[in-house]
Design a protein around this motif. Structure first.
Motif, mmCIF file in Angstrom:
data_model
loop_
_atom_site.group_PDB
_atom_site.id
_atom_site.type_symbol
_atom_site.label_atom_id
_atom_site.label_comp_id
_atom_site.label_asym_id
_atom_site.label_seq_id
_atom_site.Cartn_x
_atom_site.Cartn_y
_atom_site.Cartn_z
ATOM 1 N N ASN A 101 4.947 9.581 17.909
ATOM 2 C CA ASN A 101 5.981 9.677 16.869
ATOM 3 C C ASN A 101 5.396 10.010 15.495
ATOM 4 O OD1 ASN A 101 4.764 7.123 16.630
ATOM 5 N ND2 ASN A 101 6.625 6.167 15.811
ATOM 6 N N TYR A 102 4.128 10.397 15.452
ATOM 7 C CA TYR A 102 3.535 10.858 14.198
ATOM 8 C C TYR A 102 3.728 12.374 14.107
ATOM 9 C CZ TYR A 102 0.314 10.883 10.225
ATOM 10 O OH TYR A 102 -0.229 11.003 8.963
ATOM 11 N N PRO A 103 4.096 12.902 12.952
ATOM 12 C CA PRO A 103 4.416 14.333 12.835
ATOM 13 C C PRO A 103 3.253 15.239 13.261
ATOM 14 C CG PRO A 103 5.132 13.142 10.881
ATOM 15 C CD PRO A 103 4.317 12.177 11.691
ATOM 16 N N GLU A 104 3.569 16.221 14.085
ATOM 17 C CA GLU A 104 2.558 17.187 14.513
ATOM 18 C C GLU A 104 2.076 18.004 13.322
ATOM 19 O OE1 GLU A 104 2.949 19.429 18.113
ATOM 20 O OE2 GLU A 104 4.636 18.190 18.765
ATOM 21 N N GLY A 105 0.754 18.204 13.260
ATOM 22 C CA GLY A 105 0.178 19.018 12.205
ATOM 23 C C GLY A 105 -0.021 18.301 10.890
ATOM 24 N N GLN A 106 0.468 17.082 10.767
ATOM 25 C CA GLN A 106 0.335 16.355 9.499
ATOM 26 C C GLN A 106 -1.033 15.688 9.402
ATOM 27 O OE1 GLN A 106 3.648 13.997 7.920
ATOM 28 N NE2 GLN A 106 2.261 12.236 7.761
ATOM 29 N N ILE A 107 -1.644 15.765 8.232
ATOM 30 C CA ILE A 107 -2.896 15.082 7.939
ATOM 31 C C ILE A 107 -2.666 14.189 6.730
ATOM 32 C CG2 ILE A 107 -5.320 15.303 7.274
ATOM 33 C CD1 ILE A 107 -4.797 16.209 10.104
ATOM 34 N N GLU A 108 -3.007 12.938 6.874
ATOM 35 C CA GLU A 108 -2.819 11.959 5.812
ATOM 36 C C GLU A 108 -4.180 11.379 5.448
ATOM 37 O OE1 GLU A 108 -0.158 7.883 5.142
ATOM 38 O OE2 GLU A 108 -0.245 8.893 7.090
ATOM 39 N N TYR A 109 -4.460 11.248 4.178
ATOM 40 C CA TYR A 109 -5.751 10.718 3.744
ATOM 41 C C TYR A 109 -5.585 9.273 3.277
ATOM 42 C CZ TYR A 109 -7.750 15.312 4.288
ATOM 43 O OH TYR A 109 -8.194 16.493 4.834
ATOM 44 N N LEU A 110 -6.289 8.377 3.972
ATOM 45 C CA LEU A 110 -6.170 6.942 3.736
ATOM 46 C C LEU A 110 -7.403 6.412 3.030
ATOM 47 C CD1 LEU A 110 -4.865 6.022 7.299
ATOM 48 C CD2 LEU A 110 -3.502 6.507 5.262
ATOM 49 N N ASP A 111 -7.216 5.416 2.185
ATOM 50 C CA ASP A 111 -8.335 4.816 1.459
ATOM 51 C C ASP A 111 -9.110 3.858 2.360
ATOM 52 O OD1 ASP A 111 -7.691 6.148 -0.871
ATOM 53 O OD2 ASP A 111 -6.505 4.490 -1.688
ATOM 54 N N ALA A 112 -10.447 3.932 2.264
ATOM 55 C CA ALA A 112 -11.313 3.017 3.000
ATOM 56 C C ALA A 112 -12.489 2.630 2.117
ATOM 57 C CB ALA A 112 -11.821 3.668 4.294
ATOM 58 N N GLU A 113 -12.811 1.354 2.082
ATOM 59 C CA GLU A 113 -13.953 0.885 1.300
ATOM 60 C C GLU A 113 -15.253 1.374 1.916
ATOM 61 O OE1 GLU A 113 -12.970 -3.369 -0.669
ATOM 62 O OE2 GLU A 113 -12.984 -3.367 1.518
ATOM 63 N N ASN A 114 -16.196 1.788 1.079
ATOM 64 C CA ASN A 114 -17.502 2.189 1.590
ATOM 65 C C ASN A 114 -18.341 0.987 2.010
ATOM 66 O OD1 ASN A 114 -17.329 5.021 1.443
ATOM 67 N ND2 ASN A 114 -17.664 4.947 -0.759
ATOM 68 N N ASN A 115 -18.109 -0.152 1.371
ATOM 69 C CA ASN A 115 -18.813 -1.379 1.765
ATOM 70 C C ASN A 115 -18.020 -2.555 1.192
ATOM 71 O OD1 ASN A 115 -20.591 -3.638 1.962
ATOM 72 N ND2 ASN A 115 -22.364 -2.265 2.003
ATOM 73 N N SER A 116 -17.393 -3.325 2.061
ATOM 74 C CA SER A 116 -16.535 -4.416 1.608
ATOM 75 C C SER A 116 -17.306 -5.509 0.885
ATOM 76 C CB SER A 116 -15.786 -5.030 2.796
ATOM 77 O OG SER A 116 -16.704 -5.514 3.775
ATOM 78 N N GLU A 117 -18.634 -5.581 1.104
ATOM 79 C CA GLU A 117 -19.450 -6.596 0.440
ATOM 80 C C GLU A 117 -20.055 -6.086 -0.867
ATOM 81 O OE1 GLU A 117 -21.919 -9.215 2.921
ATOM 82 O OE2 GLU A 117 -21.321 -7.955 4.615
ATOM 83 N N ASN A 118 -19.882 -4.782 -1.141
ATOM 84 C CA ASN A 118 -20.423 -4.197 -2.364
ATOM 85 C C ASN A 118 -19.406 -3.210 -2.935
ATOM 86 O OD1 ASN A 118 -21.883 -3.134 -4.451
ATOM 87 N ND2 ASN A 118 -23.558 -2.342 -3.214
ATOM 88 N N PRO A 119 -18.423 -3.705 -3.702
ATOM 89 C CA PRO A 119 -17.372 -2.838 -4.237
ATOM 90 C C PRO A 119 -17.892 -1.695 -5.098
ATOM 91 C CG PRO A 119 -16.820 -5.171 -4.522
ATOM 92 C CD PRO A 119 -18.252 -5.121 -4.073
ATOM 93 N N GLU A 120 -19.115 -1.815 -5.624
ATOM 94 C CA GLU A 120 -19.666 -0.769 -6.480
ATOM 95 C C GLU A 120 -19.862 0.552 -5.729
ATOM 96 O OE1 GLU A 120 -23.199 -2.092 -8.411
ATOM 97 O OE2 GLU A 120 -22.204 -3.707 -9.507
ATOM 98 N N LEU A 121 -19.906 0.503 -4.408
ATOM 99 C CA LEU A 121 -20.072 1.731 -3.625
ATOM 100 C C LEU A 121 -18.771 2.519 -3.510
ATOM 101 C CD1 LEU A 121 -22.496 0.597 -0.755
ATOM 102 C CD2 LEU A 121 -23.029 1.818 -2.874
ATOM 103 N N GLY A 122 -17.671 1.950 -4.016
ATOM 104 C CA GLY A 122 -16.431 2.705 -4.121
ATOM 105 C C GLY A 122 -15.659 2.852 -2.820
ATOM 106 N N ILE A 123 -14.739 3.819 -2.807
ATOM 107 C CA ILE A 123 -13.895 4.076 -1.639
ATOM 108 C C ILE A 123 -14.014 5.547 -1.251
ATOM 109 C CG2 ILE A 123 -12.252 2.236 -2.216
ATOM 110 C CD1 ILE A 123 -10.368 4.427 -3.241
ATOM 111 N N ARG A 124 -13.531 5.848 -0.065
ATOM 112 C CA ARG A 124 -13.520 7.221 0.427
ATOM 113 C C ARG A 124 -12.157 7.500 1.045
ATOM 114 N NH1 ARG A 124 -15.661 3.894 4.136
ATOM 115 N NH2 ARG A 124 -15.289 4.234 6.375
#
Length: 239
Positions: free
Chosen positions: A44-67
């Motif tokens: 039930n997810y739209p065909e051809g759709q690409i969604e960009y989700l936030d993910a932490e680079n290191n949950s124990e070191n927030p200084e490494l940011g997100i991707r």
């Protein structure tokens, strides 16, 4: 940590592994990598759709940011994160069960596709768009969270899993013997797309698999090779 002694002594290798984990846990970015892929289609997810989700680079070191993680209708999960007939207290994906895809949505297994030999080749799921990670959704909870990689936006790689070259024999008189399974090479691995920007000798943590380094000898522009440094299992303190 090992101190200094005038007498000859041995230090368990688990202490070395513990120190490696302690050294890398704050500096290594955490990535998603599927080493034994099983395709999942979210019907039930739209065909051809690409969604960009936030993910932490290191949950124990927030200084490494997100991707940004690309999410699509077709993804790969680890084969052992799905069981058709699971034992009790198995909290991953199985028919009728719902799990969270890390940094993404809840998905529920609706159908299992097999080949002529009876092997599972695809799992079909539905997702709940209200359960997007980071939105504060509290409507219900699931016990299992599994990692994934987009089947259309990823990086293919070879991964080498190293174990001890010598292991203790079951026969006490033999002492240590050669371990024929000390190296396992996986050539059909799918890694998240952000690893395309890797450099030789870069080190990462792959979710649930351990710490890995980009091989400096065999990696080329067209062939990415990762070597496992150490697994995530840390039994030093328990011992």
């Amino acid at each position: 940590k090992i101190g200094v002694s005038k007498a000859n002594s041995e230090v368990d290798i688990s202490l070395l592994e513990h120190c490696i984990r302690e050294d890398l846990k704050l500096s290594a970015e955490r990535k998603m990598a599927v080493l034994d892929p099983l395709k999942v289609v979210i019907t039930n997810y739209p065909e051809g759709q690409i969604e960009y989700l936030d993910a932490e680079n290191n949950s124990e070191n927030p200084e490494l940011g997100i991707r940004k993680m690309p999410f699509s209708r077709e993804i790969y999960i680890e084969r052992d994160d799905f069981m058709e007939n699971p034992p009790s207290k198995y909290y991953r994906l199985f028919p009728g069960n719902e799990v969270r895809l890390r940094n993404a949505y809840f998905v529920k297994c609706e159908e299992v596709i097999k080949d002529d030999a009876g092997n599972i080749v695809e799992v079909r799921c539905t997702y709940d768009p209200e359960t997007k990670s980071g939105t504060g959704f509290t409507g219900r909870k699931v016990k299992g969270t599994i990692h994934w990689v987009s089947a259309t936006h990823n990086v293919k790689a070879s991964v080498r899993l190293y174990d001890y070259l010598f292991v203790k024999s079951e026969n006490d008189e033999e002492g240590y013997v050669y371990n024929a399974n000390s190296l396992k090479v996986l050539d059909e691995c799918y890694l998240e797309k952000s690893l395309k920007k890797k450099k030789k000798d870069d080190k990462y943590q792959f979710n649930r698999h351990g710490y890995f380094v980009v091989d400096t000898k065999d990696t080329t522009e067209n062939h990415l090779v990762f070597n496992r440094i150490v697994s995530l299992k840390d039994s030093f303190n328990k011992k």
